[in-house]
Design an enzyme around this catalytic site. Structure first.
Site, PDB file in Angstrom:
ATOM      1  N   GLY A 153     -61.929 -26.361  11.375  1.00  0.00           N
ATOM      2  CA  GLY A 153     -62.361 -25.325  10.446  1.00  0.00           C
ATOM      3  C   GLY A 153     -63.808 -25.470   9.997  1.00  0.00           C
ATOM      4  O   GLY A 153     -64.540 -24.482   9.886  1.00  0.00           O
ATOM      5  N   ASN A 154     -64.260 -26.745   9.784  1.00  0.00           N
ATOM      6  CA  ASN A 154     -65.602 -26.948   9.231  1.00  0.00           C
ATOM      7  C   ASN A 154     -66.732 -26.591  10.204  1.00  0.00           C
ATOM      8  O   ASN A 154     -67.878 -26.478   9.804  1.00  0.00           O
ATOM      9  CB  ASN A 154     -65.772 -28.393   8.724  1.00  0.00           C
ATOM     10  CG  ASN A 154     -65.587 -29.416   9.820  1.00  0.00           C
ATOM     11  OD1 ASN A 154     -64.808 -29.220  10.748  1.00  0.00           O
ATOM     12  ND2 ASN A 154     -66.284 -30.523   9.715  1.00  0.00           N
ATOM     13  N   LYS A 182     -53.727 -25.051  16.650  1.00  0.00           N
ATOM     14  CA  LYS A 182     -54.835 -24.941  17.601  1.00  0.00           C
ATOM     15  C   LYS A 182     -55.040 -26.223  18.415  1.00  0.00           C
ATOM     16  O   LYS A 182     -55.471 -26.173  19.559  1.00  0.00           O
ATOM     17  CB  LYS A 182     -56.123 -24.516  16.904  1.00  0.00           C
ATOM     18  CG  LYS A 182     -56.798 -25.581  16.066  1.00  0.00           C
ATOM     19  CD  LYS A 182     -58.149 -25.943  16.615  1.00  0.00           C
ATOM     20  CE  LYS A 182     -58.875 -27.015  15.884  1.00  0.00           C
ATOM     21  NZ  LYS A 182     -58.301 -27.875  14.907  1.00  0.00           N
TER      22      LYS A 182
HETATM   23  P1  ADP Z   1     -59.377 -29.177  10.976  1.00  0.00           P
HETATM   24  O1  ADP Z   1     -59.839 -27.957  10.287  1.00  0.00           O
HETATM   25  O2  ADP Z   1     -60.480 -29.903  11.664  1.00  0.00           O
HETATM   26  O3  ADP Z   1     -58.178 -28.931  11.847  1.00  0.00           O
HETATM   27  P2  ADP Z   1     -57.623 -30.578   9.083  1.00  0.00           P
HETATM   28  O4  ADP Z   1     -57.900 -30.487   7.625  1.00  0.00           O
HETATM   29  O5  ADP Z   1     -56.472 -29.831   9.631  1.00  0.00           O
HETATM   30  O6  ADP Z   1     -58.990 -30.206   9.813  1.00  0.00           O
HETATM   31  O7  ADP Z   1     -57.434 -32.124   9.486  1.00  0.00           O
HETATM   32  C1  ADP Z   1     -58.414 -33.093   9.156  1.00  0.00           C
HETATM   33  C2  ADP Z   1     -58.015 -33.832   7.876  1.00  0.00           C
HETATM   34  O8  ADP Z   1     -56.907 -34.710   8.124  1.00  0.00           O
HETATM   35  C3  ADP Z   1     -59.062 -34.762   7.319  1.00  0.00           C
HETATM   36  O9  ADP Z   1     -59.943 -34.090   6.451  1.00  0.00           O
HETATM   37  C4  ADP Z   1     -58.237 -35.826   6.565  1.00  0.00           C
HETATM   38  O10 ADP Z   1     -58.301 -35.630   5.173  1.00  0.00           O
HETATM   39  C5  ADP Z   1     -56.805 -35.580   7.010  1.00  0.00           C
HETATM   40  N1  ADP Z   1     -56.034 -36.754   7.390  1.00  0.00           N
HETATM   41  C6  ADP Z   1     -54.698 -36.876   7.166  1.00  0.00           C
HETATM   42  N2  ADP Z   1     -54.224 -38.038   7.627  1.00  0.00           N
HETATM   43  C7  ADP Z   1     -55.289 -38.700   8.164  1.00  0.00           C
HETATM   44  C8  ADP Z   1     -55.442 -39.977   8.816  1.00  0.00           C
HETATM   45  N3  ADP Z   1     -54.394 -40.792   8.991  1.00  0.00           N
HETATM   46  N4  ADP Z   1     -56.668 -40.338   9.256  1.00  0.00           N
HETATM   47  C9  ADP Z   1     -57.719 -39.511   9.077  1.00  0.00           C
HETATM   48  N5  ADP Z   1     -57.649 -38.302   8.464  1.00  0.00           N
HETATM   49  C10 ADP Z   1     -56.450 -37.875   8.018  1.00  0.00           C
HETATM   50 MG    MG Z   2     -56.201 -28.155  10.980  1.00  0.00          MG
END
Ligand code: ADP
Ligand code: MG
Length: 311
Positions: free
Chosen positions: A11-12, A213
């Protein structure tokens, strides 16, 4: 032999949580992302780009809601198609502009992608993915009753509709994507996990659902026999014991180690869980999966950042 890489943008890459979501905001983020992707093309990679669409589809659903007396609201599959078009356009243009600066003439094309799901997937009996605007409890319960939809309270922020998140069964346009890649075209595909469709006989029909995705990207990477699946997000590496005093970031792990950590519950269901599952699926088929930060994508490809998962 040129290597093929599937780059899955989180998303970022397109919209940061603090931003309003103007076209300028999104294009500026996409430009930054495309600088790194242009470097990959320059280094000789064949590149397929996939991306999320949560905030964009959310905004389209809000537009639907507030203009439904003037313009008919569109179903979720059509909204997904719209988001693939709008994000694809921005990446196509921004990446073209970056490539031209480097004197590279590679064409960039978006393939509107349908992903076949199984109507009998258990996800259809248990919708989990929140979408669209927040409603009051009263409105939510009325809509749930009227339309037979599932609505849930979302972490104290209000009520949201939830839809099923079935597994991707078949990337319908995979052959066309494979041909384009072989011809040297950069392809943007499977945006938002693809438009969920079901097969009835030989015909396809859109269905209300959201496909993860990362899982769709992993499937596409296997279909086109990519060498690398690079999942870019907002953390530098995958951690075990995440956000606890014994948090440990992982640099290189095997499929078996990743599966063990999954079983132990180290990765959250809506965020890191599907990324690790997607990485494991692809690595189990013999490829290299990397989960890394968007800002360190080139370092991650060189093994200097990110978490690498292999057989
Ligand atoms: P994207 O939009 O890239 O799909 P998400 O928010 O779905 O991002 O997933 C990334 C997030 O997963 C990170 O910001 C982090 O806070 C979270 N996260 C959860 N568990 C873990 C983990 N074990 N190690 C690293 N990040 C994690
Ligand atoms: Mg995600």
């Amino acid at each position: 032999m040129q290597r093929t890489i599937v780059v899955a943008l989180g998303g970022n890459a397109i919209l940061r949580p603090s931003q309003r979501g103007t076209a300028q905001d999104q294009l500026a983020n996409v430009r930054t992302t495309c600088e790194s992707i242009a470097c990959m093309v320059k280094e000789g990679y064949r590149v397929v780009i996939t991306h999320g669409n949560g905030p964009q589809v959310g905004n389209i659903l809000i537009q639907n809601l507030h203009s439904q007396d003037l313009v008919p609201a569109m179903p979720l599959d059509v909204c997904g198609a719209k988001s693939q078009g709008l994000i694809g356009y921005m990446i196509q243009q921004a990446l073209h502009n970056e490539l031209v600066k480097e004197g590279i003439n590679t064409p960039v094309v978006t393939v509107l992608t349908q992903v076949v799901v199984d109507e009998n997937d258990p996800a259809f009996k248990n919708p989990t993915k929140p979408i669209g605007p927040f409603y009051t409890e009263e409105e939510a319960l009325r809509l749930a009753e009227e339309r037979g939809e599932t609505w849930k309270e979302d972490s104290g922020r209000g009520w949201r509709k939830v839809v099923p998140s079935p597994l991707p069964v078949e990337i319908f346009e995979r052959d066309a994507i494979g041909v384009l890649i072989k011809e040297g075209t950069v392809v943007i595909a499977a945006g938002g996990g693809g438009i969920p469709v079901v097969r009835k006989g030989n015909a396809l029909f859109g269905i209300e659902a959201v496909i993860d995705k990362d899982l769709a990207s992993s499937k596409l990477a296997m279909d086109i026999k990519a060498d690398t699946l690079l999942i870019l997000t907002d953390v530098e590496r995958v951690a075990i014991n995440y956000r606890t005093p014994s948090e440990t970031y992982l640099t290189e792990i095997t499929v078996d180690e990743a599966k063990k950590y999954m079983d132990e519950g180290h990765f959250s269901a809506g965020s890191m869980g599907p990324k690790v599952q997607a990485a494991v699926n692809f690595a189990a088929s013999g490829g290299t999966s990397i989960i890394a930060s968007l800002n360190r994508s080139l370092d991650a490809l060189k093994g200097k950042s990110g978490t690498r998962i292999t057989l």
